[in-house]
Scaffold this active site. Structure first.
Site, PDB file in Angstrom:
ATOM      1  N   HIS A 194     -17.061 -20.738 -10.147  1.00 30.23           N
ATOM      2  CA  HIS A 194     -17.038 -21.559 -11.360  1.00 30.23           C
ATOM      3  C   HIS A 194     -18.435 -22.040 -11.739  1.00 30.23           C
ATOM      4  O   HIS A 194     -19.383 -22.007 -10.949  1.00 30.23           O
ATOM      5  CB  HIS A 194     -16.087 -22.747 -11.197  1.00 30.23           C
ATOM      6  CG  HIS A 194     -16.498 -23.755 -10.164  1.00 30.23           C
ATOM      7  ND1 HIS A 194     -17.393 -24.772 -10.416  1.00 30.23           N
ATOM      8  CD2 HIS A 194     -16.128 -23.912  -8.862  1.00 30.23           C
ATOM      9  CE1 HIS A 194     -17.560 -25.511  -9.335  1.00 30.23           C
ATOM     10  NE2 HIS A 194     -16.805 -25.014  -8.367  1.00 30.23           N
TER      11      HIS A 194
ATOM     12  N   CYS B 191     -15.696 -24.235  -2.934  1.00 28.27           N
ATOM     13  CA  CYS B 191     -15.773 -23.263  -4.013  1.00 28.27           C
ATOM     14  C   CYS B 191     -17.227 -22.813  -4.208  1.00 28.27           C
ATOM     15  O   CYS B 191     -18.156 -23.397  -3.657  1.00 28.27           O
ATOM     16  CB  CYS B 191     -15.210 -23.834  -5.310  1.00 28.27           C
ATOM     17  SG  CYS B 191     -13.407 -23.917  -5.335  1.00 28.27           S
TER      18      CYS B 191
END
Length: 548
Positions: free
Chosen positions: A444, A463
């Protein structure tokens, strides 16, 4: 056929193995037998595999596949009457060329058996043939899929266990005279692995020559300085980074040419590329060549754990190198810096496939994170949390966080799903790349851009944050077979702040791995072992186990 008694077999095996300790290995690379002798040996092989309960353990462990080859498939003898035996002995003796340890394989024992073969009977020759086949299968397996199951070494590795088709391996040996050709075919064929193997050969040759010297510790060395340690610095970098061995001018002067060599070294070792030789650069320069060889060995082992087919197009993230690459048809099409998980919230190692992109995503705060990190903020200043775009969900109901009595909420009783709406402050930025998985890990964007300027980038909760996410979005959509998404359209959708999901027609493989050594055009690159995974692999190779 009359079966010999177990005691006789036991004595035969013991006597044969005793030869390992009394007969020296000689320069013999084959045993020549007549067709009749070969037939007798083969009959003994079949009988041993079918009826003998006390076979040596390496053979016993592979009894089924050996029976399949020698009996059911009527396979020819592979090692006796062939130069393959000598080649196999040599390959095991030089296992370091493959990043493996010769001490883990019976190279010396096989050499001794080969030396003794001309002086023994057909029953013993049958055992020698089986020993060679068992050793070949062990080495082929280690070469193809690695020495360990990844998750047995480290619980953060979620790679599917792999095995080799042992019957196919033996059949492959029978088809060619050169066993080296067979073993090469069983190596990982990726360009990355083969580049590491070549680098390993170069580093072994360099080690034979003495490796490199050390640079004495001391104050930071800056361009333009004069220091008695400069000749040692120049000599160190002359070995690996193109510095001139001797200075054209003042030998103790830190000149511009040496600065460029220092910057090259820093870039290869994941350091700040500033030409300043501070403590981190000095430590990296003084790492002995044996440790760098070990890092290459570990990287080769981890490539063996990877799937054979990574995909015609794929994305690969190297956690330890803080980098993402997009590969298409064997070529690097994109490289970008990434931020990965902190050492206490590690990004896991696994393979999956990107299935959709989400522009202007909501960030659904993980329950543990909401209870531990966000709840104190909500209790002290809910207005600030609301201003950052957060809202609370309970079932289908959505609440303004300023309307909730957070004093009645505790970490153990947190009945809400906290999420952040799309916007400039959203923790996921403008886009996320989704490959739904049990680890809740994905790629992301991020509003925290300053972190990409750092050499070591382990700051996330697990992440992977991207330095140029919108550029990657355009490429992933095209690679996934989605038409009509130009850069202008992407910019327009992002500017709308409207949550938009785009499914890929063809999922794009993504591989998240952990390599502390890899090869680029300018040489071998190394990184620090940020998660201690190399330490665990080293412990496993030493027969130990680390639970943390």
């Amino acid at each position: 056929m009359r079966r010999p008694c177990p005691d006789l077999i036991r004595k035969l095996v013991v006597a044969l193995l005793a030869l390992l300790f009394v007969m020296p290995a000689v320069a013999q690379d084959r045993v020549d037998l007549s067709p009749r002798d070969l037939a007798v040996v083969r009959i003994n092989i079949i009988d041993l595999l079918a009826n003998e309960p006390r076979l040596p353990l390496p053979i016993k462990q592979r009894r089924d596949v050996l029976r399949t080859y020698y009996e059911e498939q009527s396979g020819e003898l592979l090692w006796l009457n062939s130069a393959r035996a000598g080649v196999m002995v040599s390959r095991l003796a030089n296992a370091t060329d493959d990043g493996l340890n010769p001490d883990d394989y019976p190279g010396q024992q096989l050499a001794s058996l080969l030396a003794a073969a001309g002086e023994t009977d057909k029953r013993s020759l049958a055992i020698i043939e089986l020993y060679f086949s068992a050793a070949f299968l062990e080495y082929a397996s280690d070469l193809k899929v690695g020495r360990f199951l990844p998750n047995k070494i480290d619980p953060n590795f979620f790679l599917a266990p792999r095995t080799i088709d042992e019957a196919a391996a033996l059949a492959g040996v029978a088809k060619v005279a050169d066993v080296e050709t067979v073993l090469h075919a069983w190596e990982p064929q990726s360009a990355e692995y083969q580049a590491l193997r070549k680098a390993l050969d170069d580093y072994h040759a360099l080690a034979v020559l003495g490796g490199w010297g050390t640079v004495p510790l001391g104050d930071t060395l800056k361009p333009g300085m004069t220091d008695p340690r400069i000749p040692a610095l120049r000599a160190r970098l002359a070995v690996t980074d193109g510095a001139a061995a001797t200075a054209p001018g003042e030998p103790e002067f830190y000149d511009d040419v040496l600065v460029e060599a220092v910057k090259h070294f820093q870039a290869r070792h994941g350091l700040d590329v500033d030409g300043v030789v501070g403590p981190a650069s000095l430590v990296a320069m003084n790492v002995p060549i044996e440790d760098r060889i070990e890092s290459i060995d570990f990287a080769m082992e981890r490539w063996r754990w990877m799937p054979d087919d990574l995909g015609r197009q794929y994305i690969i993230v190297n956690i330890a190198g803080f980098e993402l690459r997009r590969i298409a048809d064997g070529e690097i099409k994109e490289k970008m810096a990434v931020v990965v998980g902190k050492p206490y919230s590690r990004t896991p190692v696994f393979s999956d496939a990107i299935r959709y992109l989400e522009f202007n995503p909501y960030w659904n705060v993980p329950a543990g994170l909401a209870a531990k990190e966000e709840l104190p903020k909500l209790q002290s200043n809910p207005a600030a949390v609301a201003a950052a775009g957060f809202e609370a969900l309970r079932g289908k109901d959505v609440y303004d966080v300023r309307q909730v009595d957070w004093a009645q909420v505790t970490p153990s009783r947190f009945p809400f799903q906290l999420r952040q709406k799309p916007g400039t402050n959203n923790a996921l930025g403008r886009v996320k790349f989704m490959f739904p998985n049990s680890h809740d890990v994905y790629l992301h964007d991020t509003p925290s851009r300053s972190l990409f300027g750092r050499a070591e980038r382990a700051f996330s909760h697990g992440c992977i944050r991207l330095s140029r996410p919108l550029e990657l979005a355009d490429q992933v959509l095209a690679a996934g077979g989605v038409d009509g998404w130009s850069n202008q359209r992407i910019d327009s959708v992002v500017a709308s702040l409207k949550n938009t999901v785009v499914n890929l027609k063809t999922p794009l493989p993504v591989h998240i791995t952990y390599l502390t050594a890899w090869v680029e055009a300018d040489g071998v690159h190394f990184s620090s072992d940020i998660y201690g995974h190399d330490e665990k692999l080293l412990a496993a190779l030493d027969g130990k186990s680390l639970a943390w």
